[in-house]
Design a protein around this motif. Structure first.
Motif, PDB file in Angstrom:
ATOM      1  N   ALA A 196     -49.818  37.411   1.167  1.00  0.00           N
ATOM      2  CA  ALA A 196     -48.700  37.446   1.159  1.00  0.00           C
ATOM      3  C   ALA A 196     -47.994  36.500   0.468  1.00  0.00           C
ATOM      4  CB  ALA A 196     -47.980  38.014   1.967  1.00  0.00           C
ATOM      5  N   ARG A 197     -47.528  35.360  -0.734  1.00  0.00           N
ATOM      6  CA  ARG A 197     -47.130  34.774  -1.116  1.00  0.00           C
ATOM      7  C   ARG A 197     -45.233  34.113  -0.314  1.00  0.00           C
ATOM      8  NH1 ARG A 197     -44.676  33.387  -5.973  1.00  0.00           N
ATOM      9  NH2 ARG A 197     -45.261  35.112  -7.448  1.00  0.00           N
ATOM     10  N   GLY A 198     -44.215  33.263  -0.625  1.00  0.00           N
ATOM     11  CA  GLY A 198     -43.359  33.089  -1.305  1.00  0.00           C
ATOM     12  C   GLY A 198     -42.864  33.219  -2.439  1.00  0.00           C
ATOM     13  N   GLY A 199     -41.747  33.351  -2.089  1.00  0.00           N
ATOM     14  CA  GLY A 199     -40.983  32.745  -4.159  1.00  0.00           C
ATOM     15  C   GLY A 199     -41.006  34.217  -5.136  1.00  0.00           C
ATOM     16  N   SER A 200     -41.044  35.580  -4.096  1.00  0.00           N
ATOM     17  CA  SER A 200     -41.031  35.967  -5.335  1.00  0.00           C
ATOM     18  C   SER A 200     -39.829  36.114  -6.914  1.00  0.00           C
ATOM     19  CB  SER A 200     -41.570  37.567  -5.307  1.00  0.00           C
ATOM     20  OG  SER A 200     -40.773  38.817  -5.782  1.00  0.00           O
ATOM     21  N   LYS A 201     -39.974  36.574  -7.560  1.00  0.00           N
ATOM     22  CA  LYS A 201     -38.952  36.493  -8.269  1.00  0.00           C
ATOM     23  C   LYS A 201     -38.249  37.542  -8.651  1.00  0.00           C
ATOM     24  CE  LYS A 201     -40.217  31.799  -9.583  1.00  0.00           C
ATOM     25  NZ  LYS A 201     -41.464  31.707  -8.891  1.00  0.00           N
ATOM     26  N   ARG A 202     -38.606  38.688  -9.085  1.00  0.00           N
ATOM     27  CA  ARG A 202     -38.153  39.759  -9.697  1.00  0.00           C
ATOM     28  C   ARG A 202     -37.249  40.880  -8.773  1.00  0.00           C
ATOM     29  NH1 ARG A 202     -42.588  42.786 -13.570  1.00  0.00           N
ATOM     30  NH2 ARG A 202     -44.364  41.872 -12.040  1.00  0.00           N
ATOM     31  N   ILE A 203     -37.952  40.251  -6.965  1.00  0.00           N
ATOM     32  CA  ILE A 203     -37.567  41.195  -6.120  1.00  0.00           C
ATOM     33  C   ILE A 203     -37.558  39.855  -5.043  1.00  0.00           C
ATOM     34  CG2 ILE A 203     -37.704  42.929  -4.556  1.00  0.00           C
ATOM     35  CD1 ILE A 203     -38.966  44.324  -6.131  1.00  0.00           C
ATOM     36  N   VAL A 260     -52.564  27.849   6.773  1.00  0.00           N
ATOM     37  CA  VAL A 260     -51.472  28.307   6.054  1.00  0.00           C
ATOM     38  C   VAL A 260     -52.064  28.208   4.194  1.00  0.00           C
ATOM     39  CG1 VAL A 260     -49.525  27.045   4.538  1.00  0.00           C
ATOM     40  CG2 VAL A 260     -50.516  27.285   7.129  1.00  0.00           C
ATOM     41  N   ARG A 261     -52.053  29.292   3.570  1.00  0.00           N
ATOM     42  CA  ARG A 261     -52.357  29.165   1.874  1.00  0.00           C
ATOM     43  C   ARG A 261     -51.257  27.911   1.047  1.00  0.00           C
ATOM     44  NH1 ARG A 261     -51.152  33.661  -2.732  1.00  0.00           N
ATOM     45  NH2 ARG A 261     -50.946  35.085  -0.175  1.00  0.00           N
ATOM     46  N   PRO A 262     -52.875  27.361   0.114  1.00  0.00           N
ATOM     47  CA  PRO A 262     -52.240  25.589  -0.196  1.00  0.00           C
ATOM     48  C   PRO A 262     -51.596  26.070  -1.471  1.00  0.00           C
ATOM     49  CG  PRO A 262     -54.831  26.611  -0.579  1.00  0.00           C
ATOM     50  CD  PRO A 262     -54.343  27.255   0.665  1.00  0.00           C
ATOM     51  N   PRO A 263     -50.838  25.111  -1.747  1.00  0.00           N
ATOM     52  CA  PRO A 263     -49.592  25.535  -2.742  1.00  0.00           C
ATOM     53  C   PRO A 263     -50.447  26.052  -4.418  1.00  0.00           C
ATOM     54  CG  PRO A 263     -49.052  22.978  -1.515  1.00  0.00           C
ATOM     55  CD  PRO A 263     -50.254  24.065  -1.318  1.00  0.00           C
TER      56      PRO A 263
END
Length: 244
Positions: free
Chosen positions: A8-15, A68-71
């Protein structure tokens, strides 16, 4: 040990904020977390995220967020298998002995425990590397057509455009819900879409891709119908028991 890993990453663009956006009253990721926990199928339920807000919601719902998931695993082009591989490796560094991992999508509120159970059973019985949810297309894909910039139509498979539906083999697509896999399958980044996998067929009314606001609205309608049906069944059982 069996581990559920919810990417579940952040930064979703469409929603915007898709993974924690309110869905029928609560953050959508909560449905996947609660289902995984309540299913009794997993020893650990872990969320892989790069976002503090998602982490807070996941922890509140009962999941673990041990890293924390890496970039480099958090952009738009990162493959899900790489994210699950990273999670398995990180957990094993902390001493977790994993036999089977299940990638469970954060946006799968229509998923049922029985489908997860069937997936695990099929993984064991088949000896496959993966078992994941699929559903059938509502119309034969062999009779698909394309449309060019001028609106002109062409059949995608000309040899089948006039074939009868009943004469064509049924086709399926990824339902985008869960992916059971062996430890080796994820660490070796085996191809899921191959004969190494078995498909767990899920009814179409329990599947909805959620990539656009229209998808989201449809998923909420399906969830409401699903929930209403469940309540009706429970009421019928209660009435039958009271008569007995």
């Amino acid at each position: 040990m069996k581990v559920a890993i919810i990417p579940a990453r952040g930064g979703s663009k469409r929603i915007a904020g898709k993974n924690i956006k309110a869905f029928c009253g609560k953050p959508i990721i909560t449905y996947s977390i609660e289902l995984a926990i309540n299913s009794g199928l997993f020893d650990r339920v872990v969320v892989s995220t790069d976002c503090r807000e998602i982490s807070a919601v996941a922890l509140a719902a009962g999941a673990e967020v041990p890293f924390v998931r890496p970039p480099y695993l958090s952009d738009d082009h990162c493959a899900t298998n790489a994210v699950i591989k990273h999670a398995v490796e990180r957990l094993e560094q902390d001493g977790v002995d994993i036999d089977i991992a299940c990638c469970l999508y954060a946006t799968a509120p229509l998923l049922q425990v029985e489908d997860l159970q069937r997936g695990l059973a099929m993984l064991h019985e088949s000896g496959a590397a993966f078992a994941f949810s699929i559903t059938s297309f509502p119309f034969p894909v062999q009779r698909a057509i394309t449309r060019d910039a001028n609106g002109r139509i062409r059949p995608l498979y000309p040899q089948h455009i006039y074939s009868r539906s009943q004469d064509l083999p049924e086709a399926y697509h990824d339902a985008g819900q869960f992916y059971w896999g062996t430890r080796a399958a994820y660490l070796e980044e085996m191809d899921i879409f191959s004969p190494r996998a078995v498909g767990v067929v899920v009814p179409r009314d329990r599947v909805q891709d959620i990539d656009t606001p229209e998808d989201w609205a449809m998923a909420e309608k399906l969830y409401a119908l699903q929930h209403l049906h469940g309540q009706s069944q429970q009421t019928a059982r209660q009435r039958a028991e009271s008569r007995g």
